[in-house]
Design an enzyme around this catalytic site. Structure first.
Site, PDB file in Angstrom:
ATOM      1  N   ASP A  18       0.871  -1.185   0.000  1.00 37.97           N
ATOM      2  CA  ASP A  18       0.000   0.000   0.000  1.00 37.97           C
ATOM      3  C   ASP A  18       0.903   1.228   0.000  1.00 37.97           C
ATOM      4  O   ASP A  18       2.113   1.122   0.243  1.00 37.97           O
ATOM      5  CB  ASP A  18      -0.878   0.001   1.269  1.00 37.97           C
ATOM      6  CG  ASP A  18      -1.782   1.228   1.340  1.00 37.97           C
ATOM      7  OD1 ASP A  18      -2.445   1.552   0.337  1.00 37.97           O
ATOM      8  OD2 ASP A  18      -1.823   1.889   2.403  1.00 37.97           O
ATOM      9  N   SER A  19       0.303   2.381  -0.263  1.00 32.88           N
ATOM     10  CA  SER A  19       1.079   3.620  -0.177  1.00 32.88           C
ATOM     11  C   SER A  19       1.594   3.837   1.243  1.00 32.88           C
ATOM     12  O   SER A  19       2.583   4.527   1.448  1.00 32.88           O
ATOM     13  CB  SER A  19       0.189   4.801  -0.569  1.00 32.88           C
ATOM     14  OG  SER A  19      -0.860   4.947   0.376  1.00 32.88           O
ATOM     15  N   TYR A  50      -0.834   8.544  -1.988  1.00 34.57           N
ATOM     16  CA  TYR A  50      -0.883   8.470  -3.457  1.00 34.57           C
ATOM     17  C   TYR A  50      -2.107   9.217  -4.010  1.00 34.57           C
ATOM     18  O   TYR A  50      -2.159   9.537  -5.183  1.00 34.57           O
ATOM     19  CB  TYR A  50      -1.037   7.014  -3.911  1.00 34.57           C
ATOM     20  CG  TYR A  50       0.182   6.126  -3.853  1.00 34.57           C
ATOM     21  CD1 TYR A  50       1.430   6.596  -3.451  1.00 34.57           C
ATOM     22  CD2 TYR A  50       0.069   4.784  -4.230  1.00 34.57           C
ATOM     23  CE1 TYR A  50       2.528   5.742  -3.411  1.00 34.57           C
ATOM     24  CE2 TYR A  50       1.168   3.933  -4.200  1.00 34.57           C
ATOM     25  CZ  TYR A  50       2.390   4.413  -3.785  1.00 34.57           C
ATOM     26  OH  TYR A  50       3.465   3.573  -3.756  1.00 34.57           O
ATOM     27  N   CYS A  82      -4.283  -1.364  -2.048  1.00 34.99           N
ATOM     28  CA  CYS A  82      -4.452   0.081  -2.184  1.00 34.99           C
ATOM     29  C   CYS A  82      -5.392   0.312  -3.376  1.00 34.99           C
ATOM     30  O   CYS A  82      -5.063  -0.089  -4.499  1.00 34.99           O
ATOM     31  CB  CYS A  82      -3.089   0.709  -2.439  1.00 34.99           C
ATOM     32  SG  CYS A  82      -3.133   2.468  -2.792  1.00 34.99           S
ATOM     33  N   THR A  84      -6.138   3.084  -4.769  1.00 30.29           N
ATOM     34  CA  THR A  84      -5.579   4.089  -5.679  1.00 30.29           C
ATOM     35  C   THR A  84      -4.573   3.449  -6.634  1.00 30.29           C
ATOM     36  O   THR A  84      -4.620   3.664  -7.852  1.00 30.29           O
ATOM     37  CB  THR A  84      -4.915   5.207  -4.845  1.00 30.29           C
ATOM     38  OG1 THR A  84      -5.841   5.650  -3.840  1.00 30.29           O
ATOM     39  CG2 THR A  84      -4.504   6.370  -5.710  1.00 30.29           C
ATOM     40  N   GLU A 164      -2.373   8.515   8.689  1.00 30.39           N
ATOM     41  CA  GLU A 164      -0.938   8.215   8.845  1.00 30.39           C
ATOM     42  C   GLU A 164      -0.390   8.992  10.052  1.00 30.39           C
ATOM     43  O   GLU A 164       0.361   8.445  10.871  1.00 30.39           O
ATOM     44  CB  GLU A 164      -0.155   8.640   7.587  1.00 30.39           C
ATOM     45  CG  GLU A 164      -0.449   7.825   6.327  1.00 30.39           C
ATOM     46  CD  GLU A 164       0.404   6.563   6.210  1.00 30.39           C
ATOM     47  OE1 GLU A 164       1.531   6.532   6.717  1.00 30.39           O
ATOM     48  OE2 GLU A 164      -0.093   5.589   5.585  1.00 30.39           O
ATOM     49  N   CYS A 203     -11.050   3.313   0.346  1.00 33.07           N
ATOM     50  CA  CYS A 203      -9.595   3.495   0.524  1.00 33.07           C
ATOM     51  C   CYS A 203      -9.227   2.641   1.715  1.00 33.07           C
ATOM     52  O   CYS A 203      -9.946   2.638   2.730  1.00 33.07           O
ATOM     53  CB  CYS A 203      -9.279   4.962   0.804  1.00 33.07           C
ATOM     54  SG  CYS A 203      -7.618   5.252   1.476  1.00 33.07           S
ATOM     55  N   HIS A 205      -7.105   2.851   3.943  1.00 30.11           N
ATOM     56  CA  HIS A 205      -6.815   3.539   5.205  1.00 30.11           C
ATOM     57  C   HIS A 205      -8.082   3.681   6.075  1.00 30.11           C
ATOM     58  O   HIS A 205      -7.990   3.670   7.299  1.00 30.11           O
ATOM     59  CB  HIS A 205      -6.263   4.944   4.943  1.00 30.11           C
ATOM     60  CG  HIS A 205      -4.812   4.995   4.615  1.00 30.11           C
ATOM     61  ND1 HIS A 205      -4.299   4.528   3.427  1.00 30.11           N
ATOM     62  CD2 HIS A 205      -3.746   5.461   5.316  1.00 30.11           C
ATOM     63  CE1 HIS A 205      -2.989   4.714   3.406  1.00 30.11           C
ATOM     64  NE2 HIS A 205      -2.620   5.286   4.542  1.00 30.11           N
TER      65      HIS A 205
HETATM   66  N1  DGL Z   1      -4.798   3.297   1.008  1.00 31.88           N
HETATM   67  C1  DGL Z   1      -4.887   3.802  -0.297  1.00 31.88           C
HETATM   68  C2  DGL Z   1      -6.164   3.439  -1.015  1.00 31.88           C
HETATM   69  O1  DGL Z   1      -6.724   2.405  -0.753  1.00 31.88           O
HETATM   70  C3  DGL Z   1      -4.369   5.126  -0.662  1.00 31.88           C
HETATM   71  C4  DGL Z   1      -4.396   6.296   0.228  1.00 31.88           C
HETATM   72  C5  DGL Z   1      -3.441   7.307  -0.336  1.00 31.88           C
HETATM   73  O2  DGL Z   1      -2.260   6.978  -0.445  1.00 31.88           O
HETATM   74  O3  DGL Z   1      -3.904   8.389  -0.690  1.00 31.88           O
HETATM   75  O4  DGL Z   1      -6.610   4.120  -1.892  1.00 31.88           O
END
Ligand code: DGL
Length: 293
Positions: A18-19, A50, A82, A84, A164, A203, A205
């Site tokens: 993941d990012s 990301y 992730c 994204t 984060e 997302c 996160h």
């Molecule tokens: N956790 C990521 C997602 O599922 C990306 C969050 C990010 O890096 O902006 O999209």
């Protein structure tokens, strides 16, 4: 004959990335569904988030990390944890690695369409995910299969980054304030006719703060995310390719399986997040390794 560049060894680990820390919500589901499997998790923390980056940048980072997991760790399966990165680059990784099982993640629009009673679903995701062709195609496919369901989306700029920061300490007020703003932008939430009664966390996160999200929702609004479906899909894929390690389940398998945590940037953030969100933390968690990439 061209030999596969990826590992076809059942004992090889699964690579997850993941990012940043968001993919831990998927890793947690993978550990539950596949407790006997070794896992290597990469957080691209030097480049997180990301969500507001260009496709070219996300693709370049995703390809580099996929290559690392394939070549340095011999990953038999890649899970792009992730949304994204999946939307921007999963097709490129697949093209570059024919035959390598790659599991991508997408916002859980399909399960949400089944879940909603009011026919109105809210989607929270990054700007990049919502702007992607992948998302437009998914939305069109689900809407055409469920013509009585409509979707409202909000791009949650800054929310993943605030999570984060929250992982490193603090009271989470920045995340809560952003959430309140974005939920407000979605429109009426609740069980009333026309209101949004199902919320997709698009997302990885966001499921980390599911409890805090739930606290801001009126009763009757359900939350859907993709962690479990992705873990199940990974399991099916390993099974069908003959790469499933064993059928052992439960805590014993989990304590024997190895876990490696790597971060391209702050090791502290991933360490703190793993301690907080990876359960059960039976044995001590491994220390986070720095990955220069
Ligand atoms: N956790 C990521 C997602 O599922 C990306 C969050 C990010 O890096 O902006 O999209």
């Amino acid at each position: 004959m061209r030999l596969p560049q990826h590992s076809i060894d059942r004992a090889a680990p699964i690579g997850v990335f993941d990012s940043g820390i968001g993919g831990l919500s998927v890793l947690q589901a993978l550990r539950a569904a596949l407790p006997g499997e070794d896992l290597v998790y990469v957080a691209d923390s030097a480049h997180t988030p990301y969500g507001e980056r260009s496709d070219a940048f996300i693709t370049q980072r995703t390809s580099a990390i996929a290559r690392h997991l394939r070549d340095a760790h011999g990953a038999k399966l890649l899970v792009i944890a992730c949304n994204t990165a999946s939307a921007a680059a999963a097709h490129v990784v697949r093209q570059d690695n024919p035959g390598w099982p790659v599991v991508a993640i997408e916002p859980a629009l399909k399960p949400a369409a089944h879940h909603t009673r009011t026919g109105h679903v809210g989607v929270l995701a990054t700007r990049s995910t919502l702007a992607s062709r992948k998302f437009a195609a998914l939305r069109a496919a689900v809407t055409s299969a469920h013509q009585d369901v409509r979707f409202s989306e909000v791009a949650c700029d800054g929310l993943a980054a605030s999570i984060e920061r929250w992982a490193q300490g603090g009271d989470g007020s920045a995340s809560r304030d952003l959430l309140a703003r974005y939920l407000g932008q979605l429109g009426e939430l609740g069980a009333a006719a026309q209101a949004i009664d199902t919320l997709v966390l698009g997302c990885t996160h966001y499921p980390l703060i599911r409890e805090q999200i739930q606290q801001q929702l009126p009763p009757g609004v359900g939350i859907v995310d993709s962690g479990l479906p992705v873990a199940r899909h990974a399991r099916r894929l390993l099974h069908s390719t003959g790469l499933l390690r064993d059928e052992t389940t439960g805590d014993e398998a989990l304590s024997q399986a190895s876990l490696r945590l790597l971060a391209t940037g702050s090791v502290q953030t991933l360490r703190a997040a793993a301690q907080r969100w990876l359960t059960p933390t039976t044995a001590a968690l491994p220390d986070v390794e720095t990955l220069a990439l």
